[in-house]
Design a protein around this motif. Sequence first.
Motif, PDB file in Angstrom:
ATOM      1  N   GLY A 105       0.792  -1.220   0.000  1.00 52.61           N
ATOM      2  CA  GLY A 105       0.000   0.000   0.000  1.00 52.61           C
ATOM      3  C   GLY A 105       0.824   1.268   0.000  1.00 52.61           C
ATOM      4  O   GLY A 105       0.653   2.127   0.864  1.00 52.61           O
ATOM      5  N   TYR A 121      -0.486   4.704   1.449  1.00 52.26           N
ATOM      6  CA  TYR A 121      -1.943   4.743   1.592  1.00 52.26           C
ATOM      7  C   TYR A 121      -2.305   4.594   3.066  1.00 52.26           C
ATOM      8  O   TYR A 121      -1.784   3.718   3.770  1.00 52.26           O
ATOM      9  N   VAL A 192      -7.802   0.174  -3.697  1.00 49.17           N
ATOM     10  CA  VAL A 192      -7.656   1.585  -4.034  1.00 49.17           C
ATOM     11  C   VAL A 192      -9.042   2.193  -4.179  1.00 49.17           C
ATOM     12  O   VAL A 192      -9.859   1.736  -4.993  1.00 49.17           O
ATOM     13  N   PRO A 196     -11.400   9.075  -3.562  1.00 47.29           N
ATOM     14  CA  PRO A 196     -10.388   9.342  -2.535  1.00 47.29           C
ATOM     15  C   PRO A 196     -10.737  10.519  -1.629  1.00 47.29           C
ATOM     16  O   PRO A 196     -10.131  10.690  -0.575  1.00 47.29           O
ATOM     17  N   HIS A 525      -2.033  13.118   4.049  1.00 49.49           N
ATOM     18  CA  HIS A 525      -2.097  12.166   2.940  1.00 49.49           C
ATOM     19  C   HIS A 525      -2.940  12.706   1.771  1.00 49.49           C
ATOM     20  O   HIS A 525      -3.046  13.909   1.596  1.00 49.49           O
ATOM     21  N   ARG A 526      -3.527  11.795   1.005  1.00 45.36           N
ATOM     22  CA  ARG A 526      -4.192  12.203  -0.234  1.00 45.36           C
ATOM     23  C   ARG A 526      -5.388  13.103   0.023  1.00 45.36           C
ATOM     24  O   ARG A 526      -5.618  14.080  -0.699  1.00 45.36           O
TER      25      ARG A 526
END
Length: 565
Positions: A105, A121, A192, A196, A525-526
Amino acid sequence: MQIIKKIKSKYKVIFSIGLVGVLALSIMSFDKKTDYFEINKHLDIFATLYKELNTYYVEPIEPGELMRIGMDAMLESLDPYTNFISESEIGQHRLQTTGRYGGVGAVIRQHNDKVVISEPYENYPAHKAGLKAGDILIQVDDEKIENRNTEQVSNMLRGQAGTTVELTVKRLQADGTYEEIMNVLTREEIRVKNVPFYGWADDGIGYIVLSNFTDNAGGEVRSAIESLQKEGELKGLIFDVRGNPGGLLSEAVNVSNVFIPRRQEIVSTKGKIPDWDRTFRTLNDPVDTELPLVVLTNRGSASASEIVAGSVQDLDRGVVVGRRTFGKGLVQTTRSLPYQSKLKVTTAKYLIPSGRSIQSIDYSNRLDGRPVSTADSLKVPFTTANGRVVFDGTGIMPDVEVASREYSPLTRALITNHVIFDFATKFSAENEEIAPPSTFEITDETYNAFIAFLKERDISYETESERLITELENKLKDEKYMEAVEETLASVLLKIKEDKAEDVYTFREEIEELLATEIVSRYYHRSGKIEIGLRYDHDILKGLEILHDQAEYRALLSPQSVQAE
């Protein structure tokens, strides 16, 4: 005798692989007038040719490698999407269709001659083990990473869920030294997310990012909207499919169904085999058919993304904002082949609700061996549900076009030379925490630290002005005028060089945006990276402007609004 047996063995392997390849091609060209003699003739020639090569070529021939080259070249002559998938590549194919794979990940990237982690991730093995963006990969199990590329390293990190992998990294410390860290990670099935991020772009305006169309993409979008509705009054929605390369056609229908009523045609497919032609309609009750909607697109929006954006546009369900999409209107079907391999083959073109195709490149007609774009004279007008004029053969043209962001030469150099990324690594090593994405700012102190960091890197770049002057110098030399203007040009170049020293201040705003985005991603993070981008994104700002002005929103969906060719 052993040599003869070896040749026969190779011959059988190659013949079977060749048979698959040629049959795949012959099936696609099948019609009632097919001359089976021609098929058998070319199979015979093919097998005999390889037998002769294998027997008489001066160097040893590796059968699998040579045949792969041949198959790839054959399929490449058709279109970029018809591919052979070997047994070893099935994992990557599975990731593209399901969003799942066995691994740790983490996203990795090439950084000069090193491979580094660019994003772990959240809540997967790499993140749970404490691995961070900027960590330099040194060793996987007993194998050194040196001189390996990202694809090779990625294959080393992936594996069956439940198996372990020993990962050694080097991490930058606050004092500028590097510490070597070893972790044993247990691989998991990595899922995934299709969505997101979802949240609020402004008061009452929701924002959802859809990055893939793998299994349950429609369900994730539906859940995101329902969550926003529970959090507050949802007055409008910005739905972002920029950079989304597409995926499962069925999920494109499911995503469209979130906004579009049940039993509405979304896409139909037309191929060579009439029995395979299908019409796909929405099957479920939508979440909301009246919610004002803006769909963001760009050149990276392709295939399933274009089905969603195109159905929203053709049915006048919302306004498309951004830039023209990629223009991929071809459908691929996966066919099973021997030895666990597969053929992904283009079997049809798809049409969106107005009846138009968005395919922008004609692979059946080539000029000097290269496919050509659909000529303007061949683009056909169609009409949306409200009577607006739209065109085929162009991808999806936005209802409101927003110019692409153009960065300065300095900023581009900072990106390509990893300066932004490396400063974020340094910053995160020196700072344990930062403010939330919604309030984080680059202070003068931080920016001055970045300038000092930049001076140590000795980054060189050429401005457009310098490039043009270099071209002019070459032309002046050719035409014997250089001597008369040499001093003048030297003076101009010196002045540009002096001004370039101020570029880091001149273009501070755009550099700060990139710095803030990269730094925030190290802590949040994302999702944090997307959230802080809301304040800088020109497409989102335009979408907000449209949604806050309902008169403009309605006008864009009226018959007077005509799409430009």
